[in-house]
Design an enzyme around this catalytic site. Structure first.
Site, PDB file in Angstrom:
ATOM      1  NE  ARG A 139      -4.288 -11.695 -10.707  1.00 24.80           N
ATOM      2  CZ  ARG A 139      -3.334 -11.801 -11.693  1.00 24.80           C
ATOM      3  NH1 ARG A 139      -3.638 -12.899 -12.661  1.00 24.80           N
ATOM      4  NH2 ARG A 139      -2.379 -11.135 -11.779  1.00 24.80           N
ATOM      5  CB  THR A 140      -6.964  -6.466  -7.045  1.00 27.74           C
ATOM      6  OG1 THR A 140      -6.317  -7.581  -7.045  1.00 27.74           O
ATOM      7  CG2 THR A 140      -7.628  -5.818  -6.205  1.00 27.74           C
ATOM      8  CE  LYS A 173       2.105  17.160 -13.635  1.00 26.04           C
ATOM      9  NZ  LYS A 173       0.970  17.841 -14.219  1.00 26.04           N
ATOM     10  NE  ARG A 220      -3.053  -4.201  -5.218  1.00 25.58           N
ATOM     11  CZ  ARG A 220      -3.219  -5.370  -5.837  1.00 25.58           C
ATOM     12  NH1 ARG A 220      -2.237  -5.612  -6.963  1.00 25.58           N
ATOM     13  NH2 ARG A 220      -3.988  -6.350  -5.656  1.00 25.58           N
ATOM     14  CG  HIS A 261      -5.199  -8.567  -1.378  1.00 22.45           C
ATOM     15  ND1 HIS A 261      -6.146  -7.721  -1.710  1.00 22.45           N
ATOM     16  CD2 HIS A 261      -4.499  -8.827  -2.446  1.00 22.45           C
ATOM     17  CE1 HIS A 261      -6.268  -7.802  -3.035  1.00 22.45           C
ATOM     18  NE2 HIS A 261      -5.257  -8.394  -3.390  1.00 22.45           N
TER      19      HIS A 261
END
Ligand code: CP
Length: 321
Positions: A65-66, A93, A115, A145
């Site tokens: 969703r986000t 890496k 995020r 959030h």
């Protein structure tokens, strides 16, 4: 103490947390989102507000969703959007977060949407990135959030208008939930009449009342006369030990069933930030039922994220304190 999120004029420069933002600013976000909300129904779903700007989505944790609504929001504001696939990026890496940021700065990024599984990651980037760049927190660890909280406030306001009249019940894994933390801060800032948290004691933070809520361990008692019910997922990925006997037992004691829903007001709305786990925290018939606004929350995510991106970019020309 200076607020990293605001510039010298008190305008939103980064959007990292609800904490430290006042009612006026939250209301400005909701009002700005309102002006974008009708766009989804229009034939041309674009405005040129962020034309020429480059937005980089940095999702170090999974999201449906986000991430998607941030991409759509940026595209509707006419920005150029790049979403980095962390699994195939140079992070795998051994490149450090700061080196990744420096390289994206060199590509003339104007905004990072971040995020990350570590609480404070978005703040860290905001503190260490170039002055013209805005950072938006799309969820950091168990901390915050904030864009989810704002789209939830927007959805509540569409149905209920006056926060001062509302009893809001938040049910589930409060302990591990960044969504609950941000929702509680937003609901308190918007002067909600009563905020209840309902959960087994093992899934409540210690001293939860200091967050401005009333705690219940009996779901039926906690649901009485609620106007808004917010269900939360069990955040198993953040549980470091056994917090529950089993999912079956959890549903038996804390799952939202038709019978329990009847304890709330007849016009109560049912919300969930997603992803939902049917039969674990919510009965399927309620998730898909007439009182559910779960998919409206998802749609509203586009308008609310457009508002936050537009507001932060508008103040990006000024240095923050
Ligand atoms: N609500 C929410 O954050 O959902 P995603 O994890 O799919 O982005």
């Amino acid at each position: 103490m200076t607020n990293l999120q605001l510039n010298r004029e008190g305008k939103l420069k980064h959007f990292l947390s609800i904490e430290g933002l006042d009612k006026e600013l939250l209301t400005e976000i909701l009002d700005t989102a309102e002006s974008f909300a009708g766009m989804s129904a229009q034939k041309v779903k674009k405005v040129p507000l962020l034309r020429g700007k480059t937005i980089v989505n940095l999702f170090f944790e999974n999201s449906t969703r986000t991430r998607t609504t941030f991409e759509l929001a940026a595209s509707r504001l006419s920005a150029d959007v790049v979403s980095i696939n962390i699994a195939t990026s140079a992070t795998s890496k051994g490149e450090s977060l700061l080196d990744t940021i420096r390289n994206l700065e060199a590509m003339h990024a104007d905004m990072f949407v971040v995020r990350h599984a570590i609480s404070g990651a978005a703040h860290f980037i905001a503190q260490n990135t170039a002055a013209h760049i805005s950072v938006i927190n799309a969820g950091d660890g168990q901390h915050a959030h904030p864009t989810q909280a704002m789209l939830d406030m927007f959805t509540i306001r569409q149905h209920k208008q006056d926060f001062k009249q509302l009893t809001v019940a938040i049910i589930g894994d409060i302990l591990h939930s960044r969504v609950a933390r941000s929702q509680i801060q937003a609901l308190n800032t918007l002067e909600t009449k009563e905020i209840r948290v309902i959960a087994p004691k093992t899934l409540l933070p210690s001293h939860v009342e200091s967050m401005g809520v009333t705690a219940f361990s009996d779901i039926e008692e906690g649901l009485i006369d609620s106007d808004v019910i917010i269900m939360l997922r069990l955040q198993k990925e953040r549980m470091t030990s056994a917090f529950l006997p089993s999912e079956r037992e959890y549903f038996k004691c804390f799952g939202l069933t038709e019978e329990r829903l009847n304890m709330a007001k007849p016009d109560a709305i049912v919300m969930h930030p997603g992803p939902i786990n049917r039969g674990v925290e919510i009965e399927s018939s309620i998730a898909d039922g007439a009182q559910s606004v779960i998919l409206q929350q998802v749609s509203n995510g586009i308008a609310v994220r457009m508002a936050i991106m537009a507001m932060t970019m508008q103040s990006s020309g000024d240095n923050h304190d």
